[in-house]
Design an enzyme around this catalytic site. Structure first.
Site: not given
Length: 306
Positions: A25-26, A96, A156, A246, A248, A284
């Protein structure tokens, strides 16, 4: 993270052909801002492995500074897989836990990185990954407040990453520290018990300290507000293939408007256009707009291909 995207729709068990992309996201937001003509720096950790090199090269190739990225020789780079079923929303599977990014710590956040920024953008993904990540996020906010740098925050919410724990109070606390709060309608309902913009405006902008609030609602458009304004932003027409990324892209567009001194309504419109266009590709960031493409869409012009 590295993201593996199947070339065809269907369950992962039947896939054998994947594309390797990046996701996060970032970093998505940083890339979106860079494409729109603003400089951005991404702070994170990646493994000292081939996937880490791929992530760094990909982010750097988009023009984003990776001077804030630490290479971790003890932990691997995180991975995720997308699954797209015809007629259904894209789902993701994360690998992760114990990744390099989950070992982000306050030591990875420097004064120099924050004090030179015009906006610090954070999400609710990072602080739920680990205690050290949470401390890093609070350290970044502390520095930003000390240097009078506005804070942007997108909750998020990813319940798969919460692993049965309730992080609602944490996310609400971080949201309350933001100058710009950018969240989905469903997230608002989860965090505050309502998705009604008027109630959220009263709660967060008038009674709280949020300067601008955006409530994103996918194909239904968005609502943007301040303490004195409440504006409906219509959805921008698009052919949705994959909605991931979208939100982001909306954030990048909205923040680019702020950086350019646009009105609240203009910020919302830019966010809506950027978010819509991002859904038209499987990756993305591949559908993220350049400054020139955005200007053409906003003016209603068509590109000349011949």
């Amino acid at each position: 993270m590295v993201c593996f995207v199947p070339r065809e729709d269907g369950k992962l068990r039947y896939q054998s052909d994947f594309q390797m992309k990046i996701a996060g996201a970032e970093s998505n937001c940083a890339i979106g801002l860079q494409k729109l003509g603003h400089s951005a720096c991404w702070i994170s950790r990646v493994g000292a492995d081939e996937f880490g090199e791929f992530v760094k090269r990909s982010v750097r190739a988009e023009g984003v500074s990776i001077s804030g990225v630490t290479e971790d020789g003890e932990h691997r780079t995180g991975v995720m897989f997308k699954q797209t079923l015809a007629g259904n929303e894209t789902t993701v599977t994360y690998y992760r836990e114990g990744s390099a990014a989950s070992f982000l710590s306050p030591n990875d956040i420097s004064d120099e990185q924050i004090k030179g920024a015009k906006i610090l953008h954070l999400t609710g993904i990072t602080p739920v990954l680990s205690d050290s990540c949470k401390k890093a996020v609070y350290r970044a906010i502390e520095l930003a407040k000390g240097y009078h740098v506005p804070v942007s925050f997108d909750p998020n919410i990813r319940l798969k990453l919460w692993k049965g724990q309730d992080h609602t109070n944490l996310i609400r606390d971080l949201a309350g520290r933001a100058d710009y709060l950018l969240m989905g309608r469903e997230e608002a309902e989860y965090l505050y018990g309502t998705g009604e913009s008027e109630r959220l405006q009263a709660m967060l902008c008038r009674q709280g300290t949020v300067r601008y609030l955006a409530v994103k609602n996918g194909s239904q458009g968005a609502k943007v507000c301040s303490a004195t304004e409440l504006i409906s932003i219509p959805p921008y027409p698009c052919h949705c293939i994959d909605p991931i990324g979208a939100g982001d892209a909306f954030n990048a567009g909205f923040l680019s408007g702020i950086l350019e001194g646009k009105s609240l309504e203009e910020c919302g419109m830019i966010g809506a256009v950027c978010g819509a266009m991002a859904t038209q590709t499987r990756g993305d960031i591949e559908g993220y707009l350049s400054k020139e493409e955005l200007a053409r869409l906003l003016s209603g012009q068509k590109a000349a291909y011949r």
